[in-house]
Each structure stands twice: as structure tokens, then as C-alpha cells.
Design a protein around this motif. Sequence first.
Motif, PDB file in Angstrom:
ATOM      1  N   GLY A 301      24.541  42.550  17.206  1.00  0.00           N
ATOM      2  CA  GLY A 301      26.170  42.526  17.090  1.00  0.00           C
ATOM      3  C   GLY A 301      26.916  43.470  17.405  1.00  0.00           C
ATOM      4  O   GLY A 301      28.166  43.074  18.569  1.00  0.00           O
ATOM      5  N   TRP A 302      26.707  44.941  17.821  1.00  0.00           N
ATOM      6  CA  TRP A 302      27.325  45.696  18.125  1.00  0.00           C
ATOM      7  C   TRP A 302      27.312  44.727  20.193  1.00  0.00           C
ATOM      8  O   TRP A 302      28.865  45.536  20.467  1.00  0.00           O
ATOM      9  CB  TRP A 302      26.986  46.850  17.956  1.00  0.00           C
ATOM     10  N   ARG A 303      26.671  44.745  20.786  1.00  0.00           N
ATOM     11  CA  ARG A 303      26.317  44.412  22.405  1.00  0.00           C
ATOM     12  C   ARG A 303      26.899  43.050  21.852  1.00  0.00           C
ATOM     13  O   ARG A 303      27.797  43.389  23.522  1.00  0.00           O
ATOM     14  CB  ARG A 303      24.932  43.963  21.906  1.00  0.00           C
ATOM     15  N   ARG A 304      27.044  42.535  21.620  1.00  0.00           N
ATOM     16  CA  ARG A 304      28.173  41.453  21.583  1.00  0.00           C
ATOM     17  C   ARG A 304      29.265  41.492  22.042  1.00  0.00           C
ATOM     18  O   ARG A 304      30.476  41.169  22.278  1.00  0.00           O
ATOM     19  CB  ARG A 304      28.014  40.260  20.900  1.00  0.00           C
ATOM     20  N   MET A 305      29.842  42.535  20.684  1.00  0.00           N
ATOM     21  CA  MET A 305      31.471  42.621  21.093  1.00  0.00           C
ATOM     22  C   MET A 305      31.616  44.185  21.922  1.00  0.00           C
ATOM     23  O   MET A 305      32.827  43.888  22.118  1.00  0.00           O
ATOM     24  CB  MET A 305      31.372  43.864  19.066  1.00  0.00           C
ATOM     25  N   LEU A 306      30.136  44.611  22.539  1.00  0.00           N
ATOM     26  CA  LEU A 306      30.693  45.655  23.217  1.00  0.00           C
ATOM     27  C   LEU A 306      31.029  44.731  24.432  1.00  0.00           C
ATOM     28  O   LEU A 306      32.229  44.832  25.208  1.00  0.00           O
ATOM     29  CB  LEU A 306      29.249  46.513  23.513  1.00  0.00           C
ATOM     30  N   ARG A 307      30.403  43.391  25.016  1.00  0.00           N
ATOM     31  CA  ARG A 307      30.771  42.684  26.132  1.00  0.00           C
ATOM     32  C   ARG A 307      32.475  41.831  26.049  1.00  0.00           C
ATOM     33  O   ARG A 307      33.033  41.904  26.694  1.00  0.00           O
ATOM     34  CB  ARG A 307      29.698  41.490  25.972  1.00  0.00           C
ATOM     35  N   THR A 308      32.506  42.354  24.839  1.00  0.00           N
ATOM     36  CA  THR A 308      34.304  41.020  24.522  1.00  0.00           C
ATOM     37  C   THR A 308      34.739  42.184  24.744  1.00  0.00           C
ATOM     38  O   THR A 308      36.116  42.580  25.883  1.00  0.00           O
ATOM     39  CB  THR A 308      34.020  40.437  23.142  1.00  0.00           C
ATOM     40  N   MET A 309      34.746  43.469  24.404  1.00  0.00           N
ATOM     41  CA  MET A 309      35.661  44.653  24.935  1.00  0.00           C
ATOM     42  C   MET A 309      35.163  45.556  25.791  1.00  0.00           C
ATOM     43  O   MET A 309      36.587  45.390  26.630  1.00  0.00           O
ATOM     44  CB  MET A 309      34.473  45.772  23.515  1.00  0.00           C
ATOM     45  N   GLY A 310      34.381  45.163  26.987  1.00  0.00           N
ATOM     46  CA  GLY A 310      34.263  45.691  27.980  1.00  0.00           C
ATOM     47  C   GLY A 310      35.538  44.067  28.335  1.00  0.00           C
ATOM     48  O   GLY A 310      35.796  45.133  29.993  1.00  0.00           O
ATOM     49  N   GLY A 311      34.826  43.470  28.584  1.00  0.00           N
ATOM     50  CA  GLY A 311      35.863  42.334  29.561  1.00  0.00           C
ATOM     51  C   GLY A 311      37.369  42.639  29.216  1.00  0.00           C
ATOM     52  O   GLY A 311      38.016  42.498  29.969  1.00  0.00           O
ATOM     53  N   ALA A 312      37.490  42.306  27.771  1.00  0.00           N
ATOM     54  CA  ALA A 312      39.110  42.803  27.812  1.00  0.00           C
ATOM     55  C   ALA A 312      39.327  43.932  28.504  1.00  0.00           C
ATOM     56  O   ALA A 312      40.243  44.444  28.864  1.00  0.00           O
ATOM     57  CB  ALA A 312      39.945  43.151  26.211  1.00  0.00           C
ATOM     58  N   ALA A 313      38.668  45.311  28.304  1.00  0.00           N
ATOM     59  CA  ALA A 313      38.868  46.830  29.015  1.00  0.00           C
ATOM     60  C   ALA A 313      38.868  46.247  30.221  1.00  0.00           C
ATOM     61  O   ALA A 313      39.835  46.901  31.203  1.00  0.00           O
ATOM     62  CB  ALA A 313      37.552  47.969  28.222  1.00  0.00           C
ATOM     63  N   VAL A 314      38.152  45.448  30.606  1.00  0.00           N
ATOM     64  CA  VAL A 314      38.281  45.441  32.104  1.00  0.00           C
ATOM     65  C   VAL A 314      39.566  44.753  33.110  1.00  0.00           C
ATOM     66  O   VAL A 314      40.104  45.496  33.876  1.00  0.00           O
ATOM     67  CB  VAL A 314      37.199  44.351  33.480  1.00  0.00           C
ATOM     68  N   VAL A 315      39.734  44.029  32.106  1.00  0.00           N
ATOM     69  CA  VAL A 315      41.143  43.206  32.329  1.00  0.00           C
ATOM     70  C   VAL A 315      42.524  44.093  32.122  1.00  0.00           C
ATOM     71  O   VAL A 315      43.795  43.923  33.619  1.00  0.00           O
ATOM     72  CB  VAL A 315      41.498  41.885  31.260  1.00  0.00           C
ATOM     73  N   GLY A 316      42.152  44.931  31.025  1.00  0.00           N
ATOM     74  CA  GLY A 316      43.542  45.709  30.707  1.00  0.00           C
ATOM     75  C   GLY A 316      43.496  46.876  31.817  1.00  0.00           C
ATOM     76  O   GLY A 316      44.786  46.974  32.639  1.00  0.00           O
ATOM     77  N   LEU A 317      42.123  47.173  32.217  1.00  0.00           N
ATOM     78  CA  LEU A 317      42.203  48.456  33.861  1.00  0.00           C
ATOM     79  C   LEU A 317      42.573  48.313  34.462  1.00  0.00           C
ATOM     80  O   LEU A 317      43.830  48.620  35.368  1.00  0.00           O
ATOM     81  CB  LEU A 317      41.224  49.220  33.865  1.00  0.00           C
ATOM     82  N   LEU A 318      42.263  46.213  34.778  1.00  0.00           N
ATOM     83  CA  LEU A 318      42.912  45.767  36.290  1.00  0.00           C
ATOM     84  C   LEU A 318      44.205  45.645  36.430  1.00  0.00           C
ATOM     85  O   LEU A 318      45.128  45.798  37.487  1.00  0.00           O
ATOM     86  CB  LEU A 318      42.324  44.800  36.107  1.00  0.00           C
ATOM     87  N   VAL A 319      45.430  45.513  35.226  1.00  0.00           N
ATOM     88  CA  VAL A 319      46.424  45.017  34.990  1.00  0.00           C
ATOM     89  C   VAL A 319      47.371  46.308  34.982  1.00  0.00           C
ATOM     90  O   VAL A 319      48.217  47.316  35.724  1.00  0.00           O
ATOM     91  CB  VAL A 319      47.241  44.383  33.618  1.00  0.00           C
ATOM     92  N   LEU A 320      46.905  47.877  34.083  1.00  0.00           N
ATOM     93  CA  LEU A 320      47.111  48.993  34.592  1.00  0.00           C
ATOM     94  C   LEU A 320      47.115  49.445  35.330  1.00  0.00           C
ATOM     95  O   LEU A 320      48.441  49.920  35.875  1.00  0.00           O
ATOM     96  CB  LEU A 320      46.395  49.874  33.699  1.00  0.00           C
ATOM     97  N   ALA A 321      45.653  48.997  36.742  1.00  0.00           N
ATOM     98  CA  ALA A 321      45.826  50.258  37.605  1.00  0.00           C
ATOM     99  C   ALA A 321      46.720  49.185  39.016  1.00  0.00           C
ATOM    100  O   ALA A 321      47.321  49.611  39.863  1.00  0.00           O
ATOM    101  CB  ALA A 321      44.570  49.228  38.742  1.00  0.00           C
ATOM    102  N   GLY A 322      46.906  47.728  38.369  1.00  0.00           N
ATOM    103  CA  GLY A 322      48.152  46.792  38.814  1.00  0.00           C
ATOM    104  C   GLY A 322      49.346  47.201  38.701  1.00  0.00           C
ATOM    105  O   GLY A 322      50.163  47.445  39.935  1.00  0.00           O
ATOM    106  N   ALA A 323      49.770  47.932  37.987  1.00  0.00           N
ATOM    107  CA  ALA A 323      50.992  48.039  36.879  1.00  0.00           C
ATOM    108  C   ALA A 323      51.038  49.278  38.415  1.00  0.00           C
ATOM    109  O   ALA A 323      52.373  49.621  38.511  1.00  0.00           O
ATOM    110  CB  ALA A 323      51.231  48.114  35.754  1.00  0.00           C
ATOM    111  N   ILE A 324      50.138  50.536  38.463  1.00  0.00           N
ATOM    112  CA  ILE A 324      50.321  51.515  38.570  1.00  0.00           C
ATOM    113  C   ILE A 324      50.614  51.129  40.713  1.00  0.00           C
ATOM    114  O   ILE A 324      51.223  52.238  40.891  1.00  0.00           O
ATOM    115  CB  ILE A 324      49.546  52.063  38.431  1.00  0.00           C
ATOM    116  N   ALA A 325      50.410  50.525  40.599  1.00  0.00           N
ATOM    117  CA  ALA A 325      49.892  50.539  42.346  1.00  0.00           C
ATOM    118  C   ALA A 325      51.642  50.292  42.887  1.00  0.00           C
ATOM    119  O   ALA A 325      51.726  50.303  43.670  1.00  0.00           O
ATOM    120  CB  ALA A 325      49.603  49.295  43.085  1.00  0.00           C
ATOM    121  N   LEU A 326      52.196  48.986  41.799  1.00  0.00           N
ATOM    122  CA  LEU A 326      53.212  48.510  42.120  1.00  0.00           C
ATOM    123  C   LEU A 326      54.389  49.602  41.917  1.00  0.00           C
ATOM    124  O   LEU A 326      55.312  49.481  42.930  1.00  0.00           O
ATOM    125  CB  LEU A 326      53.957  47.284  40.756  1.00  0.00           C
ATOM    126  N   ILE A 327      54.264  50.391  40.901  1.00  0.00           N
ATOM    127  CA  ILE A 327      55.155  51.537  40.872  1.00  0.00           C
ATOM    128  C   ILE A 327      54.807  52.100  41.869  1.00  0.00           C
ATOM    129  O   ILE A 327      56.489  52.762  42.623  1.00  0.00           O
ATOM    130  CB  ILE A 327      55.340  51.837  38.970  1.00  0.00           C
TER     131      ILE A 327
END
Length: 507
Positions: A301-327
Motif C-alpha cells: 500500500g505504501w508503494r502504491r501511494m508513493l508512486r501516486t505521490m511521486g507522479g504528483a510531485a514530478v508534475v508539481g516540480l515541473l510546474v514550479l520549474a516552469g514558473a521559475i523559468a518564466l519569471i
Amino acid sequence: MNARQAALRLVHRYRPRTTAAIVGLVLLVLLALRIVVSGVLLHREAIDDWKQDLSNLSLLLAENTAQSMTAARLVLDSVSNDIEAAAPADAQALAAAVGTPATHQMLRHKIGGVPQVDVVSIVGGDGGVLVFSRAFPAPPIHLGERDYFDYHRRHPDGGMHVSAPVQNKGNGAWTFYISRRISAPDGRFLGVVLVGLSCDFFSKFFQSTSIGEHTAFSLYRSDYTLLARWPAVPDMMGKRNLTGSTYRLLEQGKTDGVLQVDSPRTAEQGRAVDRMAGVRLVRDYPLAINVTVTDEVYLAGWRRMLRTMGGAAVVGLLVLAGAIALIMSLLRRQERDAAMVLAQQAHAETAPAAGPPEPEIAPLPASAPAAPAPASEAGARILLVEDTALNRQLVCLQLGGRGYTIDTAENGALGLQALAEQRYDLVLMDCMMPVMDGYQACQALRAREAASGTARLPVIALTAGVTEDDRQRCVTAGMDDYLSKPFTAAQLRETVERWLARQTATP
């Protein structure tokens, strides 16, 4: 130096892009750290939950095992009491008392409805079977070398004994025995009463309780001899396990507990497997239950949750990195514009004092239109439509010293409003603006000119585009010329003067 100049110098000197980069990096690190901390906390929570589950499951199995053993012990006690009541004085008297068809039937009757009991036997002092429940007369079987026989012969007051498992040579089934000593009135050893329990009975019960793959259930004797297991591992049956989790926990003096181990596991061909084991002694009996699950189970169960969190985290990091690049891109542009403005200011400050006055940067008029601009180039009135404040400042500085009156508007809609209220000799039009862009504004201007019959007003596009398609789009929108950003002061002045000269020459 005025406040605006001071702000421009601060922008150029301290480079907010560096600060933004540091802040962005800190945000990325904090986000990554939060993900790691959340993963660690969830991992700990998953382990704690499974420890409780294994503790509960081991308790359930231990209680069920105790009940099964008690039912078998009642059979053992009943047979022992019947023999004790007969009070045989010697081996011959014992053989005469029990070696009858009636005793055979009595044994069969006693184990009826007790599925875990495989056989009941009465063994004489010489190790020979006097009677047993499977057949009558008993076959010539000698059990004098078995561990239970030796135990009772050496321990007059030993009580009930639990034997190591024995494999039937005929059908391969495993059986372990509980037994009691038969003694003469004077205490002499006359024989043993045996109740055989099917190891397969316990294995099947473990199988019915299984929670899936990567799970193992074991029943051990108090000396860590394996009596039953699911999944079955024949090579381990009857052997002592002095390295496993049961041994580790009980040797600490505990009666139950859950522990994590990663030592090599016999059932996994000696591979090191991370696993969690719940161990518990069976009440009233020298037995212990072991329930083991691998990390494939307790961390699933923890690994399934970690994969979900990891996917969301990657998206969040990409969005944040994109926002920083734009700024960063916007700040880089701001720094560049600030540098150009400061350069123009420095040039203006070092130029000779004599000459035409500086251009007037007038806000959009709020009242009636002013008088028409004179036809001469030096007194021309120019409308600058540009959404970026620094760019407006830069253009005004680049056209400084020419005697132009320059009005400004921040988007195409405000530019059209200014054109409706004031006559201009030239329009400098940025192409990309909010509310209404330069293309739309120029098209609206040309439509207004066509409807009113007024002369065509020159419009010079200020665009970041450099391709032929960009140029064609400007022409299609009705613009007369264009300058690609960034342009120099000389390029801007030459273009403006050329079009103003055309206006002056036009009758």
C-alpha cells in the motif's frame, strides 16, 4: 537622480533574477524535502499498522491452535484415565487389558469428530504397539526409538509430551504426537498412550487464513522444531530453526511480539528477504505460532501511494520549474531593458546642453482634443502604444532631443481612444499587448479611416518577430513599417524621421 532612475539603477545593480533563482531553488528543495518527509512518515505508519495486524493475526492463530490441541488432549486424557482405572500391574496385564477389539473400537469412538487427530495408539514398555485406532489387530510396529518413548521412560512425572513430527513412509503425511506415560501402581514404566495430530490439518488451516502471496505460517515446538507450515517446505519439517524470527524473539524472554528481519531465509533459497514476523506462544502448550509477511505485502500500500505521490510531485516540480523559468525570462528582459534605459540616460547626461528641449511624455488627454500638430517634422506628435513601462521609457529616451511630443497608451484599446481624441503624425504600435493587441488596433484604425475618409496615418510596428510571416502579418493588419526588438536608437530615429518626412511631403 529621480525615484524612477534610482529604481532602474537598483534593478540593474542588484539583478533580481539572481534573487528569483535562489528563491526558486529553495522552493524546489523544500518541495522535494516535503515529499521525502511525507514518504518516510507514511512508511513508518504502514509498518506500524502491519505490526498491529500481525499481532492480532498471531493471537487468532494461537487461540485456534490452543483449542485444537485441547480437543486432542481430552482424547489423550480420556484414554489415559481408562487405563489408569484398569490399574494394570505389569506389562502382561496391560497387554491383556487393552489388546482387545473393544479397546480398538473405543479408540475409534474417542477420535470421532476430532479431525485434527490422525491416530491413537497404546504402546507397551518394550516399544511394541498393543492397539491403535487404525486397525485391529495392530501391525508389528516398534516405536521404542521415538523421542516420546525415550522421554517418558526417563521421566516418571514428565506429564504430557509433544513430539517431533514423523513422516509416514507409506503416504508421506507428517504427524506429531502428544503422549502420556503409563505406569504400574508401583511406578514402573509400562508404556505410552499416543495421540497423533495431523500436521496437514494445521497447514490447511493456515492456508485458509492466508492473506495472499509472500505470506508464511509456521507452528513450532518450544525447542524451535518445525511441526507444520504453509506454504509447505518438506526439507524444513522436523528440524530446529535457531536463526529465525521465532528464536530471536522467544530467546529474549518474550511471549509475543512483532519484529522485522532481513536475514537469509531458507524458504527463499537462502536469499535475504525483508520481512516482518508476528510470533506468539500458544497458551497451555509448549508451542509457538509464527506469521511472516515480506515487504511485498506490508509495504504494498505504501508503494502504491508513493508512486501516486511521486507522479504528483514530478508534475508539481515541473510546474514550479516552469514558473521559475518564466519569471527568470521576464526578469532577464527587465534587466536588459533597464540597462538600455540607463545607457540612454548616461548618453543624455553627457550630451551638450544646447539643443531642442527633451520630449514631453504626456498622459492621455482626458478632455477635448488638442489643436492639430504642425506639419513640420520637429514639432510632430507621436503616439506610442506599448504595454511595458520600461519599453515606453526606452523609446522616449531614444527619441529624445528631436522636439517630438510623445503620448503613450498601454494597450490597443487605449491607443484607439487616444487617436479618437487627438490628431497624431505617427503611431509606434507594439504588436503583443493585453486587452487589444497591435494587429487588432491597427485594423480598427484603418476601418475608422475608411469610414471617415481621413488620411492614412503611418503606423510602425514594434515587434519581437523577425520572420517573413511576422512581417506579412503586420502588413495584413494595415501597418506601414516595422522594427524588430531589440532595435537601436539609430534604427528607431531613422524610421520615424523617414515616415515623418513622407507626411510632411504629402500635400
